[in-house]
Design a protein around this motif. Structure first.
Motif, PDB file in Angstrom:
ATOM      1  N   PHE A   1       0.842  -1.198   0.000  1.00  0.00           N
ATOM      2  CA  PHE A   1       0.000   0.000   0.000  1.00  0.00           C
ATOM      3  C   PHE A   1       0.880   1.253   0.000  1.00  0.00           C
ATOM      4  O   PHE A   1       1.814   1.359   0.792  1.00  0.00           O
ATOM      5  CB  PHE A   1      -0.879  -0.012   1.248  1.00  0.00           C
ATOM      6  CG  PHE A   1      -1.658   1.251   1.480  1.00  0.00           C
ATOM      7  CD1 PHE A   1      -2.885   1.443   0.880  1.00  0.00           C
ATOM      8  CD2 PHE A   1      -1.166   2.243   2.317  1.00  0.00           C
ATOM      9  CE1 PHE A   1      -3.615   2.598   1.106  1.00  0.00           C
ATOM     10  CE2 PHE A   1      -1.882   3.400   2.553  1.00  0.00           C
ATOM     11  CZ  PHE A   1      -3.109   3.583   1.940  1.00  0.00           C
ATOM     12  N   TYR A   2       0.580   2.192  -0.900  1.00  0.00           N
ATOM     13  CA  TYR A   2       1.265   3.485  -0.916  1.00  0.00           C
ATOM     14  C   TYR A   2       0.230   4.594  -0.948  1.00  0.00           C
ATOM     15  O   TYR A   2      -0.717   4.560  -1.731  1.00  0.00           O
ATOM     16  CB  TYR A   2       2.198   3.610  -2.122  1.00  0.00           C
ATOM     17  CG  TYR A   2       3.364   2.656  -2.070  1.00  0.00           C
ATOM     18  CD1 TYR A   2       4.392   2.830  -1.157  1.00  0.00           C
ATOM     19  CD2 TYR A   2       3.421   1.573  -2.931  1.00  0.00           C
ATOM     20  CE1 TYR A   2       5.464   1.941  -1.098  1.00  0.00           C
ATOM     21  CE2 TYR A   2       4.485   0.679  -2.889  1.00  0.00           C
ATOM     22  CZ  TYR A   2       5.500   0.873  -1.968  1.00  0.00           C
ATOM     23  OH  TYR A   2       6.539   0.000  -1.921  1.00  0.00           O
ATOM     24  N   GLN A   3       0.406   5.618  -0.113  1.00  0.00           N
ATOM     25  CA  GLN A   3      -0.528   6.740  -0.033  1.00  0.00           C
ATOM     26  C   GLN A   3      -0.299   7.767  -1.135  1.00  0.00           C
ATOM     27  O   GLN A   3      -1.160   8.594  -1.370  1.00  0.00           O
ATOM     28  CB  GLN A   3      -0.407   7.452   1.315  1.00  0.00           C
ATOM     29  CG  GLN A   3      -0.948   6.645   2.468  1.00  0.00           C
ATOM     30  CD  GLN A   3      -0.900   7.423   3.766  1.00  0.00           C
ATOM     31  OE1 GLN A   3       0.043   8.170   4.024  1.00  0.00           O
ATOM     32  NE2 GLN A   3      -1.907   7.250   4.583  1.00  0.00           N
ATOM     33  N   SER A   4       0.862   7.725  -1.791  1.00  0.00           N
ATOM     34  CA  SER A   4       1.163   8.719  -2.811  1.00  0.00           C
ATOM     35  C   SER A   4       1.918   8.068  -3.964  1.00  0.00           C
ATOM     36  O   SER A   4       2.380   6.935  -3.858  1.00  0.00           O
ATOM     37  CB  SER A   4       2.009   9.847  -2.212  1.00  0.00           C
ATOM     38  OG  SER A   4       3.224   9.338  -1.708  1.00  0.00           O
TER      39      SER A   4
ATOM     40  N   ALA B   1       0.108  12.790  -0.099  1.00  0.00           N
ATOM     41  CA  ALA B   1      -0.807  11.649  -0.125  1.00  0.00           C
ATOM     42  C   ALA B   1      -2.009  11.987  -1.001  1.00  0.00           C
ATOM     43  O   ALA B   1      -2.443  13.139  -1.070  1.00  0.00           O
ATOM     44  CB  ALA B   1      -1.259  11.310   1.289  1.00  0.00           C
ATOM     45  N   TYR B   2      -2.546  10.969  -1.696  1.00  0.00           N
ATOM     46  CA  TYR B   2      -3.729  11.183  -2.517  1.00  0.00           C
ATOM     47  C   TYR B   2      -4.886  11.712  -1.683  1.00  0.00           C
ATOM     48  O   TYR B   2      -5.591  12.635  -2.086  1.00  0.00           O
ATOM     49  CB  TYR B   2      -4.156   9.879  -3.206  1.00  0.00           C
ATOM     50  CG  TYR B   2      -3.243   9.448  -4.326  1.00  0.00           C
ATOM     51  CD1 TYR B   2      -3.204  10.140  -5.531  1.00  0.00           C
ATOM     52  CD2 TYR B   2      -2.430   8.333  -4.180  1.00  0.00           C
ATOM     53  CE1 TYR B   2      -2.375   9.731  -6.565  1.00  0.00           C
ATOM     54  CE2 TYR B   2      -1.596   7.919  -5.206  1.00  0.00           C
ATOM     55  CZ  TYR B   2      -1.573   8.620  -6.403  1.00  0.00           C
ATOM     56  OH  TYR B   2      -0.746   8.220  -7.421  1.00  0.00           O
ATOM     57  N   VAL B   3      -5.119  11.097  -0.525  1.00  0.00           N
ATOM     58  CA  VAL B   3      -6.201  11.521   0.363  1.00  0.00           C
ATOM     59  C   VAL B   3      -5.728  11.485   1.805  1.00  0.00           C
ATOM     60  O   VAL B   3      -4.792  10.784   2.149  1.00  0.00           O
ATOM     61  CB  VAL B   3      -7.454  10.623   0.221  1.00  0.00           C
ATOM     62  CG1 VAL B   3      -8.089  10.787  -1.144  1.00  0.00           C
ATOM     63  CG2 VAL B   3      -7.144   9.174   0.502  1.00  0.00           C
ATOM     64  N   LYS B   4      -6.411  12.249   2.640  1.00  0.00           N
ATOM     65  CA  LYS B   4      -6.181  12.252   4.079  1.00  0.00           C
ATOM     66  C   LYS B   4      -7.542  12.104   4.747  1.00  0.00           C
ATOM     67  O   LYS B   4      -8.581  12.231   4.096  1.00  0.00           O
ATOM     68  CB  LYS B   4      -5.545  13.572   4.509  1.00  0.00           C
ATOM     69  CG  LYS B   4      -4.169  13.811   3.910  1.00  0.00           C
ATOM     70  CD  LYS B   4      -3.625  15.151   4.300  1.00  0.00           C
ATOM     71  CE  LYS B   4      -2.273  15.329   3.619  1.00  0.00           C
ATOM     72  NZ  LYS B   4      -1.796  16.680   3.630  1.00  0.00           N
TER      73      LYS B   4
ATOM     74  N   ILE C   1      -8.609   8.786  -7.268  1.00  0.00           N
ATOM     75  CA  ILE C   1      -7.572   7.835  -6.869  1.00  0.00           C
ATOM     76  C   ILE C   1      -7.273   8.087  -5.394  1.00  0.00           C
ATOM     77  O   ILE C   1      -7.009   9.218  -4.993  1.00  0.00           O
ATOM     78  CB  ILE C   1      -6.295   8.009  -7.724  1.00  0.00           C
ATOM     79  CG1 ILE C   1      -6.620   7.710  -9.180  1.00  0.00           C
ATOM     80  CG2 ILE C   1      -5.174   7.105  -7.210  1.00  0.00           C
ATOM     81  CD1 ILE C   1      -5.519   8.065 -10.145  1.00  0.00           C
ATOM     82  N   VAL C   2      -7.343   7.016  -4.585  1.00  0.00           N
ATOM     83  CA  VAL C   2      -7.111   7.161  -3.149  1.00  0.00           C
ATOM     84  C   VAL C   2      -5.766   6.608  -2.710  1.00  0.00           C
ATOM     85  O   VAL C   2      -5.244   6.984  -1.669  1.00  0.00           O
ATOM     86  CB  VAL C   2      -8.252   6.519  -2.329  1.00  0.00           C
ATOM     87  CG1 VAL C   2      -9.546   7.286  -2.534  1.00  0.00           C
ATOM     88  CG2 VAL C   2      -8.441   5.058  -2.676  1.00  0.00           C
TER      89      VAL C   2
ATOM     90  N   PHE D   1       2.246  -0.827 -10.487  1.00  0.00           N
ATOM     91  CA  PHE D   1       1.607   0.099  -9.564  1.00  0.00           C
ATOM     92  C   PHE D   1       0.160   0.295  -9.996  1.00  0.00           C
ATOM     93  O   PHE D   1      -0.110   0.856 -11.056  1.00  0.00           O
ATOM     94  CB  PHE D   1       2.373   1.430  -9.536  1.00  0.00           C
ATOM     95  CG  PHE D   1       3.726   1.268  -8.914  1.00  0.00           C
ATOM     96  CD1 PHE D   1       3.917   1.487  -7.564  1.00  0.00           C
ATOM     97  CD2 PHE D   1       4.819   0.872  -9.686  1.00  0.00           C
ATOM     98  CE1 PHE D   1       5.169   1.322  -6.985  1.00  0.00           C
ATOM     99  CE2 PHE D   1       6.068   0.709  -9.112  1.00  0.00           C
ATOM    100  CZ  PHE D   1       6.242   0.933  -7.753  1.00  0.00           C
ATOM    101  N   ASN D   2      -0.772  -0.203  -9.185  1.00  0.00           N
ATOM    102  CA  ASN D   2      -2.195  -0.187  -9.510  1.00  0.00           C
ATOM    103  C   ASN D   2      -2.883   0.919  -8.729  1.00  0.00           C
ATOM    104  O   ASN D   2      -2.878   0.904  -7.492  1.00  0.00           O
ATOM    105  CB  ASN D   2      -2.819  -1.542  -9.148  1.00  0.00           C
ATOM    106  CG  ASN D   2      -2.112  -2.679  -9.857  1.00  0.00           C
ATOM    107  OD1 ASN D   2      -2.329  -2.900 -11.024  1.00  0.00           O
ATOM    108  ND2 ASN D   2      -1.235  -3.381  -9.139  1.00  0.00           N
ATOM    109  N   GLU D   3      -3.493   1.869  -9.456  1.00  0.00           N
ATOM    110  CA  GLU D   3      -4.207   2.958  -8.814  1.00  0.00           C
ATOM    111  C   GLU D   3      -5.563   2.448  -8.340  1.00  0.00           C
ATOM    112  O   GLU D   3      -6.298   1.815  -9.088  1.00  0.00           O
ATOM    113  CB  GLU D   3      -4.384   4.117  -9.786  1.00  0.00           C
ATOM    114  CG  GLU D   3      -3.062   4.744 -10.188  1.00  0.00           C
ATOM    115  CD  GLU D   3      -3.223   5.861 -11.212  1.00  0.00           C
ATOM    116  OE1 GLU D   3      -4.217   5.855 -11.967  1.00  0.00           O
ATOM    117  OE2 GLU D   3      -2.347   6.728 -11.247  1.00  0.00           O
ATOM    118  N   ILE D   4      -5.897   2.724  -7.091  1.00  0.00           N
ATOM    119  CA  ILE D   4      -7.155   2.281  -6.498  1.00  0.00           C
ATOM    120  C   ILE D   4      -8.083   3.489  -6.411  1.00  0.00           C
ATOM    121  O   ILE D   4      -7.689   4.545  -5.903  1.00  0.00           O
ATOM    122  CB  ILE D   4      -6.934   1.678  -5.080  1.00  0.00           C
ATOM    123  CG1 ILE D   4      -5.827   0.621  -5.101  1.00  0.00           C
ATOM    124  CG2 ILE D   4      -8.239   1.126  -4.527  1.00  0.00           C
ATOM    125  CD1 ILE D   4      -6.039  -0.526  -6.059  1.00  0.00           C
TER     126      ILE D   4
END
Length: 170
Positions: free
Chosen positions: A103-106, A113-116, A126-127, A136-139
């Motif tokens: 898991f990566y936040q950015s 980070a994508y979200v907080k 994208i979160v 690297f799969n964007e969720i």
């Protein structure tokens, strides 16, 4: 050495399961739990023996006796509060990992980070990223709403179906 919270989680899991006896040994710590009858939890720290030195004195095991009726009542009240907390989160949407990975936040260590917690998201926002086999799969968020809680840490390994975020849908 296991942390108190980890030991509590183990006790809770054993208590909720159908097993009667549980033993766990890791890095010199040993835990043994038994259910039914006289309930005792024993935690002892075992020093690994080294051939060049004399054995270190062993600390006495910590023994917790079976709970008294008033302790059982208090535990029941705590369990009831926990169930209420679970019910409070039942209206929240869980964004889960679609795969096993990291898991990566950015998008990079230098990027934000994508979200907080508190971030507004839409269905296609994208979160996070889950990296699996160098891909690297964007969720995406899957719902419109607000991020209530981030359930994993940056760089943590995640399992398929593991909840990553709690979202309050709009």
């Amino acid at each position: 050495m296991l942390k108190v919270q980890e030991i509590r989680e183990l006790i809770k899991l054993v208590d909720q399961s159908s097993i009667d006896e549980f033993s766990y040994e890791f890095e010199g710590s040993k835990i043994k739990m038994k259910k039914h009858g006289e309930t005792k939890t024993v935690v002892e720290h075992v020093q690994p023996a080294t051939p060049t030195s004399a054995p270190a004195p062993q600390p006495a095991p910590v023994v917790q006796e079976a709970p008294r009726p008033e302790q059982k009542a208090k535990a029941a009240a705590v369990q009831e509060l926990k169930q209420e907390e679970v019910q409070d989160t039942s209206n929240l949407h869980k964004i889960v990992s679609p795969m096993v990975g990291t898991f990566y936040q950015s998008s990079s260590p230098e990027a934000d980070a994508y979200v907080k917690t508190g971030s507004k998201v839409s269905k296609d926002s994208i979160v996070c990223i889950v990296e699996a086999m160098k891909l690297f799969n964007e969720i995406e968020a899957e719902v419109n709403g607000e991020i209530v809680e981030i359930l994993v840490k940056d760089g943590q390994l995640v399992e398929y179906g593991q909840p990553l975020f709690l979202v309050k849908p709009e």
